[in-house]
Design a protein around this motif. Structure first.
Motif, PDB file in Angstrom:
ATOM      1  N   GLY A  14       0.817  -1.210   0.000  1.00  0.00           N
ATOM      2  CA  GLY A  14       0.000   0.000   0.000  1.00  0.00           C
ATOM      3  C   GLY A  14       0.850   1.259   0.000  1.00  0.00           C
ATOM      4  O   GLY A  14       0.573   2.217  -0.734  1.00  0.00           O
ATOM      5  N   VAL A  15       1.911   1.255   0.815  1.00  0.00           N
ATOM      6  CA  VAL A  15       2.754   2.444   0.929  1.00  0.00           C
ATOM      7  C   VAL A  15       3.472   2.720  -0.390  1.00  0.00           C
ATOM      8  O   VAL A  15       3.566   3.861  -0.837  1.00  0.00           O
ATOM      9  CB  VAL A  15       3.763   2.280   2.083  1.00  0.00           C
ATOM     10  N   VAL A  16       3.957   1.649  -1.026  1.00  0.00           N
ATOM     11  CA  VAL A  16       4.664   1.839  -2.294  1.00  0.00           C
ATOM     12  C   VAL A  16       3.704   2.351  -3.354  1.00  0.00           C
ATOM     13  O   VAL A  16       3.984   3.319  -4.061  1.00  0.00           O
ATOM     14  CB  VAL A  16       5.323   0.520  -2.754  1.00  0.00           C
ATOM     15  N   GLN A  17       2.528   1.721  -3.447  1.00  0.00           N
ATOM     16  CA  GLN A  17       1.566   2.113  -4.484  1.00  0.00           C
ATOM     17  C   GLN A  17       1.184   3.586  -4.337  1.00  0.00           C
ATOM     18  O   GLN A  17       1.194   4.344  -5.313  1.00  0.00           O
ATOM     19  CB  GLN A  17       0.325   1.227  -4.393  1.00  0.00           C
ATOM     20  N   GLN A  18       0.870   4.026  -3.120  1.00  0.00           N
ATOM     21  CA  GLN A  18       0.432   5.405  -2.917  1.00  0.00           C
ATOM     22  C   GLN A  18       1.623   6.352  -2.839  1.00  0.00           C
ATOM     23  O   GLN A  18       1.544   7.492  -3.276  1.00  0.00           O
ATOM     24  CB  GLN A  18      -0.417   5.516  -1.653  1.00  0.00           C
ATOM     25  N   GLY A  19       2.728   5.850  -2.273  1.00  0.00           N
ATOM     26  CA  GLY A  19       3.898   6.699  -2.062  1.00  0.00           C
ATOM     27  C   GLY A  19       4.512   7.184  -3.365  1.00  0.00           C
ATOM     28  O   GLY A  19       4.923   8.339  -3.478  1.00  0.00           O
ATOM     29  N   LEU A  20       4.525   6.341  -4.390  1.00  0.00           N
ATOM     30  CA  LEU A  20       5.088   6.747  -5.671  1.00  0.00           C
ATOM     31  C   LEU A  20       4.276   7.896  -6.253  1.00  0.00           C
ATOM     32  O   LEU A  20       4.812   8.810  -6.872  1.00  0.00           O
ATOM     33  CB  LEU A  20       5.125   5.558  -6.637  1.00  0.00           C
TER      34      LEU A  20
END
Lengths: 373, 261
Positions: A331-337
């Motif tokens: 989740g963090v990677v998907q939204q963080g990018l």
């Protein structure tokens, strides 16, 4: 058979291990390291983007919570030695059933949700029953369910309503007690107080001027945390948890020791279906509609989260906490990018790299623990 | 050696799988505290016979008397509850799980907290460590995975587990066939300890030397039939070997191999 030789000399072939090493060598290590790396990276490259302000945190927490809900089910099922490829289709199917029962048939929403849960559990049980009865790989059996459920999810609204998206759920769900359990928010008072105290962002104009932008914790996140905690306790602290490990580790050996392997496997298929339906219900309540394409590819995302979390694809080994961390990374990677302003297609590249690194680390750790060659 | 009545009697057991007659009337009795060795070549019916004894198969014909009373097993669990424990050659333990989880697999100790019941890890761990020490196995900790143990140690853990949970009859399915010399010696001495506790041991093997080392009596199976039971000291290893192989052919083979088999 006396207690005389309770003090055996230490075996010179067993190397002593340091405390630190003991603490590090655990199935979740890949997930823990991955989480630290991901948060460190985004703290460096996207700190000023709003990712770590209340709205940003809520954004990736919600996406991670979605992954967590289905990852808990997939994790326990995988440890029990089976797969469920129909999770994504089950999400679409359950959401569509809730919308059709409540909007098209006009049932009260609580009844629509309960009936959908019963239906989903029955389908999960059927998946499990077919797998244990035929001895076929669950990969194949649930691949069939993937197509069958998705087919029905498109067929029912198409034939009855002549459309593939059923809306209007928000209207009929107004004031429904069970709808609030999936679509409501908690701690709203706390967030209003935080907003008034100037600790979190508030709207500075419009109708909701002065109210906090994030006005509570969605039930979706509550469900995710509750499922993770319950899943972890059941797996590590109960008799049933021992049976889950045993069923996946070696079904025949477990049977000989008196473990009801078939019952364990069928109930894990039912639990996976339950998790998929929790996901679907939260989603339908949030969007106010159900679409025939909802949940596409979710089964793989769940499996990826579980594998990042240290579970063994062939069963018998894994951790719910690890799976939850895998979902958090996802989740963090998907939204963080998105926050970091990176081209969104690179999400897949990033995810692939994390998956590979985590699995390599996990395999190394697992060999240390289990003595596999 | 046999002051008591037999603990288990298998009378004229027959087992048919479709048109295949796997067992054609096998009889056997085992007394408490004796090690009864069941010998036979591959395909002799040893596995089928012990699976019948441990409740995996139902006999087509014949009678099982346990402590003098007729018994019918529907599931392996029934046999375990009656006190018949089986340790299978490679299915004894689950390598990915810890020793303590394996030890209590299917018999998990529970601790009540309000209405909830939890796996009592503390109890499980201390019992496991104690039992392993008695058997002479040095564990790093109760959470050490079984996969890190040697084959002989795994068999020993499985035997200790069966004894701990009150086995009166312990069936060992070729416990030494995949082991090295030292490990075999350890397992054989474990069998000896168990027998001295008054437990009846049924030891399946096709290795005559292993059989000679611990057995009180020998029963030889060949082609689904009993070829007879002999007391220790009444039979030579050579005679046992011949019986197992069905006699004449092996004598000729042995001759050509210089008596090394």
């Amino acid at each position: 058979m006396s207690h005389a030789h309770t003090q055996l000399p230490d075996d010179e072939r067993i190397k002593s291990r340091s405390r630190l090493r003991e603490a590090l060598i655990r199935p979740e290590l890949g997930g823990i390291v991955g989480t630290i790396v991901v948060f460190a990276l985004f703290a460096v490259f996207a700190f000023d983007s709003g990712m770590f302000k209340s709205q940003g945190i809520m954004n990736w927490s919600q996406v991670s919570a979605q992954f967590m809900i289905i990852a808990v089910g997939a994790c326990l099922l995988m440890i029990a030695g089976e797969f469920d490829l129909s999770v994504g289709s089950m999400i679409g199917f359950s959401g569509m059933m809730i919308a059709m029962f409540s909007v098209t048939l006009g049932w009260p929403v609580w009844l629509a949700i309960l009936v959908t849960f019963v239906l989903a559990l029955a389908i999960g049980a059927l998946n499990g029953f077919i797998v244990v009865r035929t001895g076929l790989p669950s990969f194949i059996v649930t691949l069939a369910s993937l197509f069958i459920l998705r087919g029905f999810t498109i067929y029912f609204p198409q034939t009855i309503e002549r459309k593939t998206i059923i809306g209007g759920v928000s209207e009929v769900a107004q004031g429904d007690w069970l709808a609030a359990v999936f679509g409501g928010k908690i701690l709203t008072g706390l967030f209003t107080w935080l907003g008034n105290a100037g600790l979190i962002a508030t709207f500075d104009r419009g109708l909701r001027k002065g109210q906090p932008v994030v006005d509570g914790v969605p039930m979706l996140i509550v469900w995710a945390l509750v499922l993770v905690v319950i899943g972890h306790i059941v797996l590590t602290r109960t008799r049933f948890g021992n049976w889950i490990f045993a069923s996946g580790g070696d079904a025949q050996a477990a049977r000989y020791a008196g473990v009801p392997v078939n019952r364990v496997k069928i109930s894990m298929f039912m639990f996976t279906a339950f998790c998929a339906t929790v996901f679907a219900t939260c989603q339908v309540m949030e969007f106010g509609s159900a679409g025939a394409d909802r949940g596409l590819l979710k089964e793989f995302e769940a499996i990826i989260a579980v594998v990042i979390g240290g579970a063994l694809l062939t069963g018998g080994y894994g951790s719910v906490i690890g799976a939850a961390l895998g979902a958090l990374i996802f989740g963090v990677v998907q939204q963080g990018l998105f926050f970091a302003g990176v081209e969104s297609s690179l999400f897949r590249v990033f995810l692939g790299v994390i998956l590979l690194c985590a699995v390599i680390l996990n395999t190394y750790v697992r060999r240390l623990i289990t003595g596999e060659r | 050696m046999n002051p008591h009545a037999p603990i288990i009697q298998m009378k004229n057991i027959e087992k048919h799988f479709g048109s295949v007659i796997a067992l054609a009337g096998v009889s056997l009795e085992v007394f408490p505290g004796e090690c009864h060795c069941l010998l036979g070549d591959n395909g002799a019916g040893k596995s089928t016979f012990i699976k019948t004894m441990s409740g995996v198969h139902k006999p087509t014909k014949g009678e099982i008397l346990f402590e003098g009373k007729p018994l019918h097993f529907d599931r392996p669990r029934d046999a375990i509850n009656a006190g018949i424990a089986t340790v299978y050659q490679d299915l004894a333990m689950i390598p990915l799980m810890s020793v303590s989880r394996n030890f209590f697999m299917g018999n998990e100790p529970l601790r009540k907290v309000g209405p909830l019941k939890f796996f009592d890890h503390e109890h499980a761990n201390s019992v496991t460590m104690e039992e392993m020490r008695r058997m002479g196995i040095n564990l790093r900790g109760p959470d050490q995975a079984v996969g890190t143990l040697s084959g002989g140690e795994r068999q020993t853990v499985a035997i200790a587990r069966a004894v701990h949970f009150g086995a009166k009859v312990l069936i060992l399915d070729e416990p030494t066939s995949a082991l090295g010399v030292r490990q075999t010696a350890n397992v054989l001495s474990t069998i000896d300890k168990v027998r001295k506790q008054g437990i009846a041991v049924v030891f399946i093997t096709h290795n005559v030397r292993h059989a000679m080392a611990v057995a009180d009596r020998f029963t030889v199976l060949n082609r689904g039939k009993t070829l007879g039971t002999a007391q220790r000291g009444q039979i030579t290893p050579e005679e046992l070997q011949d019986l197992m192989a069905g006699g004449q052919e092996l004598v000729e083979l042995e001759g050509s191999l210089g008596g090394t088999v």
